[in-house]
Design a protein around this motif. Structure first.
Motif, PDB file in Angstrom:
ATOM      1  N   MET A  13     154.070-127.390  24.074  1.00 27.46           N
ATOM      2  CA  MET A  13     153.441-126.165  24.214  1.00 27.46           C
ATOM      3  C   MET A  13     153.374-125.405  22.826  1.00 27.46           C
ATOM      4  SD  MET A  13     153.605-122.868  26.539  1.00 27.46           S
ATOM      5  CE  MET A  13     153.503-123.788  28.125  1.00 27.46           C
ATOM      6  N   LEU A  14     152.200-125.163  22.292  1.00 27.97           N
ATOM      7  CA  LEU A  14     151.958-124.442  20.867  1.00 27.97           C
ATOM      8  C   LEU A  14     152.938-123.269  20.966  1.00 27.97           C
ATOM      9  CD1 LEU A  14     148.247-125.124  20.227  1.00 27.97           C
ATOM     10  CD2 LEU A  14     150.030-126.355  19.440  1.00 27.97           C
ATOM     11  N   THR A  15     153.414-122.646  19.736  1.00 25.14           N
ATOM     12  CA  THR A  15     154.304-121.642  19.702  1.00 25.14           C
ATOM     13  C   THR A  15     153.567-120.300  20.236  1.00 25.14           C
ATOM     14  OG1 THR A  15     155.436-122.536  17.679  1.00 25.14           O
ATOM     15  CG2 THR A  15     155.358-119.963  18.043  1.00 25.14           C
ATOM     16  N   GLY A  16     152.422-119.971  19.894  1.00 26.60           N
ATOM     17  CA  GLY A  16     151.613-118.766  20.233  1.00 26.60           C
ATOM     18  C   GLY A  16     151.696-118.641  21.929  1.00 26.60           C
ATOM     19  N   ALA A  17     151.036-120.102  22.373  1.00 29.23           N
ATOM     20  CA  ALA A  17     151.001-120.293  23.777  1.00 29.23           C
ATOM     21  C   ALA A  17     152.348-119.815  24.507  1.00 29.23           C
ATOM     22  CB  ALA A  17     150.428-121.554  24.213  1.00 29.23           C
ATOM     23  N   GLN A  18     153.463-120.202  24.164  1.00 27.88           N
ATOM     24  CA  GLN A  18     154.586-120.344  24.570  1.00 27.88           C
ATOM     25  C   GLN A  18     155.212-118.845  24.677  1.00 27.88           C
ATOM     26  OE1 GLN A  18     158.271-122.560  23.378  1.00 27.88           O
ATOM     27  NE2 GLN A  18     156.930-123.856  22.109  1.00 27.88           N
ATOM     28  N   TYR A  19     154.796-117.888  23.511  1.00 30.11           N
ATOM     29  CA  TYR A  19     155.158-116.501  23.670  1.00 30.11           C
ATOM     30  C   TYR A  19     154.299-115.987  24.983  1.00 30.11           C
ATOM     31  CZ  TYR A  19     157.846-116.212  19.412  1.00 30.11           C
ATOM     32  OH  TYR A  19     159.023-116.287  18.517  1.00 30.11           O
ATOM     33  N   ASP A  20     152.983-116.324  25.148  1.00 26.49           N
ATOM     34  CA  ASP A  20     152.103-115.825  26.057  1.00 26.49           C
ATOM     35  C   ASP A  20     152.774-116.031  27.415  1.00 26.49           C
ATOM     36  OD1 ASP A  20     150.610-114.612  24.424  1.00 26.49           O
ATOM     37  OD2 ASP A  20     149.072-116.118  24.505  1.00 26.49           O
ATOM     38  N   ALA A  21     152.927-117.495  27.443  1.00 22.06           N
ATOM     39  CA  ALA A  21     153.882-117.795  28.713  1.00 22.06           C
ATOM     40  C   ALA A  21     155.240-117.359  29.279  1.00 22.06           C
ATOM     41  CB  ALA A  21     153.784-119.513  28.631  1.00 22.06           C
ATOM     42  N   ILE A  22     156.007-117.229  28.238  1.00 22.11           N
ATOM     43  CA  ILE A  22     156.960-116.392  28.425  1.00 22.11           C
ATOM     44  C   ILE A  22     156.921-115.081  28.973  1.00 22.11           C
ATOM     45  CG2 ILE A  22     159.308-115.322  27.251  1.00 22.11           C
ATOM     46  CD1 ILE A  22     159.147-117.710  25.273  1.00 22.11           C
ATOM     47  N   LEU A  23     156.164-114.224  28.178  1.00 22.89           N
ATOM     48  CA  LEU A  23     155.850-112.893  28.790  1.00 22.89           C
ATOM     49  C   LEU A  23     155.050-113.019  30.063  1.00 22.89           C
ATOM     50  CD1 LEU A  23     154.474-111.512  25.340  1.00 22.89           C
ATOM     51  CD2 LEU A  23     156.544-110.751  26.383  1.00 22.89           C
ATOM     52  N   SER A  24     154.116-113.841  30.482  1.00 22.70           N
ATOM     53  CA  SER A  24     153.683-113.733  31.808  1.00 22.70           C
ATOM     54  C   SER A  24     154.441-114.478  33.021  1.00 22.70           C
ATOM     55  CB  SER A  24     152.236-114.621  31.474  1.00 22.70           C
ATOM     56  OG  SER A  24     152.429-115.951  31.370  1.00 22.70           O
ATOM     57  N   GLY A  25     155.553-115.034  32.457  1.00 28.69           N
ATOM     58  CA  GLY A  25     156.447-115.402  33.276  1.00 28.69           C
ATOM     59  C   GLY A  25     156.156-116.975  33.729  1.00 28.69           C
ATOM     60  N   GLN A  26     155.230-117.618  33.093  1.00 29.03           N
ATOM     61  CA  GLN A  26     155.085-118.919  33.521  1.00 29.03           C
ATOM     62  C   GLN A  26     156.030-119.831  33.010  1.00 29.03           C
ATOM     63  OE1 GLN A  26     151.287-120.184  31.259  1.00 29.03           O
ATOM     64  NE2 GLN A  26     151.854-122.244  31.831  1.00 29.03           N
ATOM     65  N   ILE A  27     156.769-119.591  32.076  1.00 28.01           N
ATOM     66  CA  ILE A  27     157.938-120.352  31.613  1.00 28.01           C
ATOM     67  C   ILE A  27     159.113-119.296  31.478  1.00 28.01           C
ATOM     68  CG2 ILE A  27     156.701-122.288  30.466  1.00 28.01           C
ATOM     69  CD1 ILE A  27     157.455-121.073  27.722  1.00 28.01           C
ATOM     70  N   ASP A  28     160.300-120.037  31.476  1.00 26.99           N
ATOM     71  CA  ASP A  28     161.534-119.100  31.221  1.00 26.99           C
ATOM     72  C   ASP A  28     161.964-119.141  29.745  1.00 26.99           C
ATOM     73  OD1 ASP A  28     162.014-118.705  34.123  1.00 26.99           O
ATOM     74  OD2 ASP A  28     162.312-120.800  34.104  1.00 26.99           O
ATOM     75  N   VAL A  29     161.890-120.249  29.111  1.00 31.85           N
ATOM     76  CA  VAL A  29     162.234-120.029  27.591  1.00 31.85           C
ATOM     77  C   VAL A  29     161.597-121.133  26.906  1.00 31.85           C
ATOM     78  CG1 VAL A  29     163.942-121.961  28.331  1.00 31.85           C
ATOM     79  CG2 VAL A  29     164.579-120.398  26.315  1.00 31.85           C
TER      80      VAL A  29
END
Length: 304
Positions: A129-145
């Protein structure tokens, strides 16, 4: 209703067929043991033992109840183990994303190896996952880390993120093996002002492209990008074909491709950040266990 203590007492007596020996093994006196067995029989409404002064024997209901008691105690111990391991972060699941450019960094396999060995009961869900998308996914709870390449500058709700630096990975220039600079120990960016470059689209590698532009701007030129490749590792075949030079993470040197040489960039800002990020309020024991493993791997590898 009977309790687990009564079941343990009953099993001990049933296996030794002796109240005296059972009491000794349970480290209690015999009268309380006898009272608990009587209470268990009263609760069940059956005699579990035939006993007199000379012998103790299981009744038929007692023999059947012994099987059930052992199963209940085993199940209770299993439940205790599950809860204990979950609290320690050894069971559960972890959703982890990582940037494509992290694939070749030694921190990724080192961390995953250590974590899977320490917590084999954890179900890992991995994805690029791209870095920006990772931050969004972490904040939304889609991923843990996430293992990513930049600080959350400009990210909304960045205060909700915990970001720990793992490494400042040196950047190198990938160039054709026959290039006049191929044997150099290092290169200054100004020496590359008239070279052609290959690079990924900014949408796929914003951190790397921004770093290329920063280094080039310091050297007072704009990179002449003649060809793009969707993924950073895909740049190397283009370099080997002589289509241009590429600025890449040093870990990409693990890809041994004929016709490609790597030379370090002589600039203190020629690095790519590697960090691990998660939500501040994510108190999952599994996540805490993984973050500890990341720190252990970082120390073992001598990073950051």
């Amino acid at each position: 209703m009977f309790d687990l203590r009564q079941l343990r007492y009953f099993v001990e007596v049933a296996e030794t067929l002796s109240f005296t020996q059972a009491a000794q093994r349970l480290h209690i006196s015999q009268p309380p043991l006898s009272q608990q067995i009587l209470a268990l029989e009263a609760d069940l409404g059956v005699r579990l033992f035939d006993r007199n002064r000379r012998r103790v024997a299981l009744t038929e209901p007692g023999r059947l109840f012994l099987l059930e008691a052992k199963a209940i105690l085993a199940r209770a111990e299993s439940a205790r183990t599950v809860v204990t391991e979950a609290a320690a972060g050894f069971t559960g699941q972890l959703r982890l994303a990582y940037a494509v450019s992290v694939s070749f960094h030694r921190a990724l396999p080192e961390t995953l190896l250590r974590f899977t060995q320490a917590a084999p009961g954890v179900s890992l869900h991995l994805g690029e996952m791209l870095t920006g998308a990772q931050y969004d996914a972490i904040l939304s709870g889609q991923i843990d880390v996430g293992l990513l390449r930049a600080h959350p500058e400009g990210v909304a709700n960045a205060r909700q993120l915990n970001v720990e630096v793992i490494d400042h990975e040196p950047l190198v220039i990938a160039l054709p093996a026959g290039h006049r600079f191929a044997q150099r120990e290092s290169l200054r960016m100004e020496e590359l002002a008239h070279e052609r470059f290959v690079a990924p689209p900014r949408a796929h590698a914003a951190t790397l492209i921004d770093r290329l532009m920063l280094l080039a701007n310091k050297a007072r030129f704009r990179p002449n990008v003649r060809q793009e490749a969707q993924q950073i590792p895909s740049l190397l075949p283009l370099v080997a074909a002589g289509l241009g030079l590429a600025l890449v993470p040093g870990s990409l040197q693990a890809v041994h491709l004929d016709g490609v040489a790597f030379v370090p960039v002589d600039d203190p800002e020629a690095f790519l950040l590697l960090a691990v990020a998660s939500r501040v309020d994510n108190t999952s024991p599994v996540l805490e266990s993984f973050l500890r493993t990341v720190r252990e791997a970082r120390t073992a590898l001598g990073l950051a």
